[in-house]
Design a protein around this motif. Sequence first.
Motif, PDB file in Angstrom:
ATOM      1  N   TYR A  74       3.895   2.364  -7.920  1.00 25.59           N
ATOM      2  CA  TYR A  74       3.216   3.557  -8.418  1.00 25.59           C
ATOM      3  C   TYR A  74       3.138   3.634  -9.934  1.00 25.59           C
ATOM      4  O   TYR A  74       3.465   4.640 -10.549  1.00 25.59           O
ATOM      5  CB  TYR A  74       3.895   4.814  -7.864  1.00 25.59           C
ATOM      6  CG  TYR A  74       4.175   4.738  -6.392  1.00 25.59           C
ATOM      7  CD1 TYR A  74       3.136   4.616  -5.463  1.00 25.59           C
ATOM      8  CD2 TYR A  74       5.479   4.745  -5.922  1.00 25.59           C
ATOM      9  CE1 TYR A  74       3.390   4.532  -4.106  1.00 25.59           C
ATOM     10  CE2 TYR A  74       5.749   4.653  -4.558  1.00 25.59           C
ATOM     11  CZ  TYR A  74       4.700   4.546  -3.655  1.00 25.59           C
ATOM     12  OH  TYR A  74       4.961   4.451  -2.321  1.00 25.59           O
ATOM     13  N   LYS A 130       3.907  -1.921  -9.643  1.00 27.45           N
ATOM     14  CA  LYS A 130       4.517  -1.366  -8.446  1.00 27.45           C
ATOM     15  C   LYS A 130       5.990  -1.107  -8.718  1.00 27.45           C
ATOM     16  O   LYS A 130       6.631  -1.896  -9.437  1.00 27.45           O
ATOM     17  CB  LYS A 130       4.361  -2.338  -7.264  1.00 27.45           C
ATOM     18  CG  LYS A 130       2.925  -2.539  -6.817  1.00 27.45           C
ATOM     19  CD  LYS A 130       2.827  -3.433  -5.599  1.00 27.45           C
ATOM     20  CE  LYS A 130       3.119  -4.880  -5.956  1.00 27.45           C
ATOM     21  NZ  LYS A 130       2.871  -5.800  -4.821  1.00 27.45           N
ATOM     22  N   GLY A 186       0.852  -1.187   0.000  1.00 26.76           N
ATOM     23  CA  GLY A 186       0.000   0.000   0.000  1.00 26.76           C
ATOM     24  C   GLY A 186       0.884   1.232   0.000  1.00 26.76           C
ATOM     25  O   GLY A 186       1.664   1.463  -0.914  1.00 26.76           O
ATOM     26  N   THR A 187       0.793   2.041   1.062  1.00 19.99           N
ATOM     27  CA  THR A 187       1.646   3.225   1.201  1.00 19.99           C
ATOM     28  C   THR A 187       2.859   2.954   2.087  1.00 19.99           C
ATOM     29  O   THR A 187       3.694   3.837   2.266  1.00 19.99           O
ATOM     30  CB  THR A 187       0.835   4.386   1.797  1.00 19.99           C
ATOM     31  OG1 THR A 187       0.313   3.994   3.076  1.00 19.99           O
ATOM     32  CG2 THR A 187      -0.320   4.765   0.878  1.00 19.99           C
ATOM     33  N   GLN A 188       2.971   1.755   2.624  1.00 24.13           N
ATOM     34  CA  GLN A 188       4.087   1.413   3.510  1.00 24.13           C
ATOM     35  C   GLN A 188       5.241   0.834   2.695  1.00 24.13           C
ATOM     36  O   GLN A 188       5.061  -0.151   1.979  1.00 24.13           O
ATOM     37  CB  GLN A 188       3.639   0.405   4.577  1.00 24.13           C
ATOM     38  CG  GLN A 188       4.714   0.010   5.572  1.00 24.13           C
ATOM     39  CD  GLN A 188       4.201  -0.957   6.624  1.00 24.13           C
ATOM     40  OE1 GLN A 188       3.014  -0.938   6.980  1.00 24.13           O
ATOM     41  NE2 GLN A 188       5.094  -1.800   7.140  1.00 24.13           N
ATOM     42  N   ASP A 189       6.422   1.456   2.790  1.00 23.42           N
ATOM     43  CA  ASP A 189       7.563   1.012   1.986  1.00 23.42           C
ATOM     44  C   ASP A 189       8.723   0.504   2.852  1.00 23.42           C
ATOM     45  O   ASP A 189       9.868   0.496   2.406  1.00 23.42           O
ATOM     46  CB  ASP A 189       8.043   2.122   1.058  1.00 23.42           C
ATOM     47  CG  ASP A 189       8.522   3.355   1.804  1.00 23.42           C
ATOM     48  OD1 ASP A 189       8.536   3.346   3.058  1.00 23.42           O
ATOM     49  OD2 ASP A 189       8.888   4.349   1.131  1.00 23.42           O
TER      50      ASP A 189
END
Length: 279
Positions: free
Chosen positions: A261, A259, A111-114
């Motif tokens: 983005y 991925k 998700g938004t966690q990298d």
Amino acid sequence: GIRYEDIDTQQKRYNDIDRSSSYINAENSTSETLLALGATYQLNDQWGLLAGVHQGFAPASAGAENVDPEESTNYEAGVRFAEENLFVEAIYFFSDYENSVQYCTVANPCGTQDFGSISQGKAEIEGLEFLLNYDFAGRAAYSIPFTFTYTYTDTEITSSSDEGDILKGDSLLDIPENQWAASIGYVAASGWDTYLNASYTDETCINYSCDRAGVDDRFLTTNDLLVFDLSASYPLNPKTRVYAKVDNLLDDQEIISRKPYGARANKPRTVYFGLQVSF
């Protein structure tokens, strides 16, 4: 077999390119003892059986908070057949995950966690692997080797996550349902060879909701991909060989990742020339 692992991981992230100060300092320690049992039985000169049970394990990353290590019990059973220039193997596998873990990176974010890891909860993976090797030339001085491999994989989350974003019945991410590869070649008695290879990878989910009823999954999956490669080599002497290779012979372009983005395509047609020397 018995395997013991003791793993210490550390993570440090910096605020600037000079690495003068850090904003994340994390560490994680995990130890695990794993057991495995495998057996084979030869029915006769051509037929054989195999089976095994293995414990699996993967630690959570250093940046993971309140995430248990990945643990699984893996089962396999299969049959083999070999006769002169033919070899066939078929194996059924089943993996029962007490806790499956996804690693989060900049290249493959959760998700938004990298960074860190997230728990995907209980999951099951089962499928079939098939292998065939055959030489069409038989006992001739030259060889026409043919190889075909196929893997069918079915994945399922078997319990919903506490946060509610991963639901029972969802598929695990980035695992294609169907994969196969085939290769046919010609190897001359003088030593030169040429091979034509084909490989296929099914579409994969990049989001847990891609298989849910009523969900528009147009941008939640990759495309399936079929690629052909061609290679050849020629021996100059017993220790030196020249070769040429063309990857993605037909220059087929598909979306193989979304991925991070955005959509990304596979490698375009690429040509190699080289010299290989053995010492």
